[in-house]
Design an enzyme around this catalytic site. Structure first.
Site, PDB file in Angstrom:
ATOM      1  N   ALA A   1      54.630 -12.354 -18.705  1.00  0.00           N
ATOM      2  CA  ALA A   1      54.627 -13.197 -19.904  1.00  0.00           C
ATOM      3  C   ALA A   1      53.255 -13.778 -20.214  1.00  0.00           C
ATOM      4  O   ALA A   1      53.025 -14.297 -21.305  1.00  0.00           O
ATOM      5  CB  ALA A   1      55.641 -14.325 -19.746  1.00  0.00           C
TER       6      ALA A   1
ATOM      7  N   LEU B   1      56.777 -10.482 -13.473  1.00  0.00           N
ATOM      8  CA  LEU B   1      56.184 -11.513 -14.324  1.00  0.00           C
ATOM      9  C   LEU B   1      55.208 -10.867 -15.298  1.00  0.00           C
ATOM     10  O   LEU B   1      54.179 -10.328 -14.895  1.00  0.00           O
ATOM     11  CB  LEU B   1      55.439 -12.552 -13.476  1.00  0.00           C
ATOM     12  CG  LEU B   1      56.212 -13.179 -12.309  1.00  0.00           C
ATOM     13  CD1 LEU B   1      55.396 -14.323 -11.698  1.00  0.00           C
ATOM     14  CD2 LEU B   1      57.567 -13.681 -12.754  1.00  0.00           C
TER      15      LEU B   1
ATOM     16  N   ALA C   1      34.737  36.911 -37.351  1.00  0.00           N
ATOM     17  CA  ALA C   1      33.956  35.676 -37.305  1.00  0.00           C
ATOM     18  C   ALA C   1      34.045  34.934 -38.636  1.00  0.00           C
ATOM     19  O   ALA C   1      33.938  35.543 -39.697  1.00  0.00           O
ATOM     20  CB  ALA C   1      32.506  35.997 -36.990  1.00  0.00           C
TER      21      ALA C   1
ATOM     22  N   GLN D   1      60.100 -16.179 -21.714  1.00  0.00           N
ATOM     23  CA  GLN D   1      59.483 -17.423 -21.240  1.00  0.00           C
ATOM     24  C   GLN D   1      58.619 -17.976 -22.371  1.00  0.00           C
ATOM     25  O   GLN D   1      57.600 -17.390 -22.719  1.00  0.00           O
ATOM     26  CB  GLN D   1      58.600 -17.162 -20.005  1.00  0.00           C
ATOM     27  CG  GLN D   1      57.951 -18.437 -19.473  1.00  0.00           C
ATOM     28  CD  GLN D   1      56.738 -18.172 -18.592  1.00  0.00           C
ATOM     29  OE1 GLN D   1      56.249 -17.047 -18.486  1.00  0.00           O
ATOM     30  NE2 GLN D   1      56.241 -19.223 -17.965  1.00  0.00           N
TER      31      GLN D   1
ATOM     32  N   ARG E   1      41.664 -13.740 -19.705  1.00  0.00           N
ATOM     33  CA  ARG E   1      40.393 -13.252 -19.180  1.00  0.00           C
ATOM     34  C   ARG E   1      40.095 -11.802 -19.553  1.00  0.00           C
ATOM     35  O   ARG E   1      38.985 -11.322 -19.369  1.00  0.00           O
ATOM     36  CB  ARG E   1      40.378 -13.428 -17.644  1.00  0.00           C
ATOM     37  CG  ARG E   1      40.336 -14.877 -17.213  1.00  0.00           C
ATOM     38  CD  ARG E   1      40.694 -15.060 -15.748  1.00  0.00           C
ATOM     39  NE  ARG E   1      42.140 -15.058 -15.514  1.00  0.00           N
ATOM     40  CZ  ARG E   1      42.719 -15.273 -14.331  1.00  0.00           C
ATOM     41  NH1 ARG E   1      41.991 -15.489 -13.272  1.00  0.00           N
ATOM     42  NH2 ARG E   1      44.036 -15.265 -14.215  1.00  0.00           N
TER      43      ARG E   1
ATOM     44  N   THR F   1      53.444 -19.337 -13.372  1.00  0.00           N
ATOM     45  CA  THR F   1      54.318 -18.366 -12.696  1.00  0.00           C
ATOM     46  C   THR F   1      55.621 -19.013 -12.205  1.00  0.00           C
ATOM     47  O   THR F   1      56.668 -18.358 -12.186  1.00  0.00           O
ATOM     48  CB  THR F   1      53.585 -17.706 -11.516  1.00  0.00           C
ATOM     49  OG1 THR F   1      52.991 -18.726 -10.705  1.00  0.00           O
ATOM     50  CG2 THR F   1      52.486 -16.777 -12.004  1.00  0.00           C
TER      51      THR F   1
HETATM   52  C1  UD1 Z   1      48.505 -15.395  -9.131  1.00  0.00           C
HETATM   53  C2  UD1 Z   1      48.895 -16.303  -7.959  1.00  0.00           C
HETATM   54  C3  UD1 Z   1      47.815 -16.208  -6.880  1.00  0.00           C
HETATM   55  C4  UD1 Z   1      47.659 -14.772  -6.427  1.00  0.00           C
HETATM   56  C5  UD1 Z   1      47.410 -13.836  -7.625  1.00  0.00           C
HETATM   57  C6  UD1 Z   1      47.529 -12.411  -7.158  1.00  0.00           C
HETATM   58  C7  UD1 Z   1      50.119 -18.197  -8.915  1.00  0.00           C
HETATM   59  C8  UD1 Z   1      50.065 -19.613  -9.292  1.00  0.00           C
HETATM   60  N1  UD1 Z   1      49.006 -17.670  -8.415  1.00  0.00           N
HETATM   61  O1  UD1 Z   1      47.300 -15.899  -9.681  1.00  0.00           O
HETATM   62  O2  UD1 Z   1      48.164 -17.027  -5.770  1.00  0.00           O
HETATM   63  O3  UD1 Z   1      46.607 -14.681  -5.487  1.00  0.00           O
HETATM   64  O4  UD1 Z   1      48.383 -14.031  -8.666  1.00  0.00           O
HETATM   65  O5  UD1 Z   1      47.163 -11.510  -8.163  1.00  0.00           O
HETATM   66  O6  UD1 Z   1      51.167 -17.584  -9.044  1.00  0.00           O
HETATM   67  N2  UD1 Z   1      52.675 -14.957 -15.861  1.00  0.00           N
HETATM   68  C9  UD1 Z   1      53.851 -15.235 -16.536  1.00  0.00           C
HETATM   69  N3  UD1 Z   1      54.010 -16.458 -17.084  1.00  0.00           N
HETATM   70  C10 UD1 Z   1      53.077 -17.433 -16.984  1.00  0.00           C
HETATM   71  C11 UD1 Z   1      51.878 -17.142 -16.280  1.00  0.00           C
HETATM   72  C12 UD1 Z   1      51.721 -15.901 -15.724  1.00  0.00           C
HETATM   73  O7  UD1 Z   1      54.733 -14.373 -16.646  1.00  0.00           O
HETATM   74  O8  UD1 Z   1      53.307 -18.514 -17.521  1.00  0.00           O
HETATM   75  C13 UD1 Z   1      52.487 -13.604 -15.285  1.00  0.00           C
HETATM   76  C14 UD1 Z   1      51.263 -12.922 -15.811  1.00  0.00           C
HETATM   77  O9  UD1 Z   1      51.569 -12.154 -16.954  1.00  0.00           O
HETATM   78  C15 UD1 Z   1      50.844 -12.069 -14.642  1.00  0.00           C
HETATM   79  C16 UD1 Z   1      51.363 -12.814 -13.421  1.00  0.00           C
HETATM   80  O10 UD1 Z   1      52.308 -13.744 -13.902  1.00  0.00           O
HETATM   81  O11 UD1 Z   1      51.428 -10.788 -14.668  1.00  0.00           O
HETATM   82  C17 UD1 Z   1      50.248 -13.558 -12.667  1.00  0.00           C
HETATM   83  O12 UD1 Z   1      49.622 -14.487 -13.549  1.00  0.00           O
HETATM   84  P1  UD1 Z   1      48.067 -14.763 -13.482  1.00  0.00           P
HETATM   85  O13 UD1 Z   1      47.765 -15.827 -14.463  1.00  0.00           O
HETATM   86  O14 UD1 Z   1      47.296 -13.526 -13.553  1.00  0.00           O
HETATM   87  O15 UD1 Z   1      47.951 -15.397 -12.016  1.00  0.00           O
HETATM   88  P2  UD1 Z   1      46.662 -15.424 -11.091  1.00  0.00           P
HETATM   89  O16 UD1 Z   1      45.766 -16.520 -11.539  1.00  0.00           O
HETATM   90  O17 UD1 Z   1      46.094 -14.093 -10.939  1.00  0.00           O
HETATM   91 CA    CA Z   2      46.480 -12.194 -11.882  1.00  0.00          CA
END
Ligand code: UD1
Ligand code: CA
Length: 447
Positions: free
Chosen positions: A9, A7, A376, A73, A14, A79
């Protein structure tokens, strides 16, 4: 059959960065490259990267990787929504789907292998990786019984105070039975604090969800902000240094030095404080690097010393001393036993064995023979404002202090150049060349 989906996307809001989060670098490799590498030993049938935010940029960075499929996506609605994008590309797929968060870069290959194996042996619908964290702030909490059966994952922001006290956290690494996941994926809802589709919600919809707790919680560090990026860098650097110390490299002050993953070292290399190696570096036996040096994409043979210097894109043969305060730039090719002294810059030049450039020189676009002594302050004037030109100096020649060699120019072998000369014409073998105003003295001037 195994498919791996990463994943990648998300916006990474932050991070407060113009760069997509998964392209942030960590010890010389991007987060997403690290995540992909951690699954390499599994030799999956399919490797899919889900891209969205700045998709073209992420794709451009990774399209050199063989057999990697990109799935778009758009928009990025969580996710769960990301994994929904796999429904079409994995239409005829059967087997396991390993989902990896693109921002969890410290995972070891063995840990993922173990997760897949446990999953296959237990016959669960999903097996996820968990960790007990002292500070689980920000992570999803995993609710499981003593047999490892998971009932639900609740995101930190959706947790009650009571639920937040649970320190068992979701690492964002899951092995699904794809056909089972396929049955529940379309049923996800946006009923949560962020109004997104959460992949974590599939866990409570599946019949048999299990978890495996990781032994080393550091592996599942997720990166959401710059502080976490820095913490991971520290951990990774420590891993790299520990590895090389086990292979016979000495670090005088380990914490003050950084390495990239693509550095290789021989035996008995000593790395002094405040020394950094980036890119692809290969360092031979008995080299001494630092203190205070930066090496990047360079190759050093045995017994080279680099003191308070910068060496980038250079090749250095054995028994060479570099520095203090030297700057070896790309395509500097330094022969055996050469000496590159203080305030000397060498660019795109070949120095044959035994040549010395000891003080205050610029050598650019040049070819120096063996045992040349560059006096030099000697400068190769290689640039006429439009083009770069070459300087050639033959074996055993000596340039006097403060010589300017105006390129293109060829100095033969066994030549002596007088101090302070500006040399604009070729000098044949064995000659003395002098190109400066003759000194005259007016006696009694001040009497
Ligand atoms: C996510 C998990 C959380 C876990 C944590 C671990 C979910 C809902 N939560 O939270 O339970 O403890 O990771 O690190 O899954 N991404 C996409 N498309 C999207 C949103 C995100 O591809 O629409 C990708 C992001 O690029 C990233 C990953 O998914 O690589 C995780 O997304 P992020 O928003 O960081 O999730 P967390 O809030 O950290
Ligand atoms: Ca994360």
């Amino acid at each position: 059959m195994l498919a791996v989906a990463v994943l990648a996307a998300g916006k990474g809001t932050r991070m407060k960065s113009a760069l997509p989060k998964v392209l942030q670098p960590l010890a010389g490799a991007t987060l997403v490259e690290r995540v992909l590498a951690s699954a390499r030993t599994l030799a999956p049938e399919r490797r899919i990267l889900i891209v969205g935010h700045q998709a073209e940029r992420v794709e451009a960075q990774l399209n050199h990787l063989d057999g990697l499929e990109f799935v778009l996506q758009q928009p990025q609605n969580g996710t769960g929504h990301a994994v929904q994008q796999l429904i079409a590309p994995l239409q005829s797929f059967t087997g396991e789907l390993l989902v990896l968060n693109g921002d969890v870069p410290l995972l070891r290959a063995e840990t993922i292998e173990q997760l897949v194996e446990t999953h296959r042996n237990s016959g669960a619908d999903v097996t996820l990786l968990t960790a007990r964290l002292n500070d689980p702030t920000g992570y999803g909490r995993v609710f499981a019984d003593d047999d490892g059966r998971v009932s639900a994952i609740v995101e930190h922001r959706d947790c009650t105070e009571e639920q937040r006290r649970n320190t068992l956290t979701n690492a964002g690494i899951y092995c699904f039975n794809w056909s089972k996941l396929l049955a529940v994926l379309p049923k996800l809802s946006t009923d949560n604090d962020q109004g997104e589709l959460y992949l974590t919600d599939t866990v409570s919809m599946l019949e048999r969800a299990m978890h495996v707790e990781v032994a080393d919680a550091d592996e599942v560090n997720g990166i959401n902000n710059r502080r976490q990026l820095a913490q991971c860098e520290t951990l990774l650097q420590q891993r790299l240094r520990d590895h090389w110390m086990d292979q016979g490299v000495t670090f005088v002050d380990p914490a003050s030095c950084t390495l990239s993953e693509s550095c290789r070292f021989g035996r008995d290399v000593v790395i002094e404080p405040q020394t950094h190696l980036r890119g692809v570096c290969s360092i031979g036996d008995n080299c001494r690097l630092g203190p205070g040096s930066l090496l990047e994409d360079s190759e050093l043979a045995e017994n080279v010393t680099v003191l308070h210097s910068v060496v980038r894109g250079a090749k250095v043969a054995r028994d060479v001393a570099v520095g203090p305060f030297a700057n070896l730039r790309p395509a500097a090719d330094i022969g055996e036993g050469c000496r590159i002294g203080n305030f000397v810059e060498v660019k795109k030049s070949t120095l044959a064995a035994g040549t010395k450039v000891n003080h205050l020189s610029y050598i650019g676009d040049a070819e120096l023979g063996t045992d040349v002594n560059v006096g030099a302050g000697t400068i190769t004037a290689n640039y006429d404002g439009v083009n770069k030109h070459r300087t050639v100096i033959g074996d055993r020649s000596k340039t006097g202090a403060n010589s300017v060699l105006v390129a293109p120019v060829t100095i033969g072998a066994d030549v002596t150049i007088g101090a302070g000369s500006t040399i604009t014409k070729d000098v044949p073998n064995g000659s003395l060349a002098l190109g400066r105003a003759k000194q005259w003295v007016k006696e009694g001037w001040n009497s």
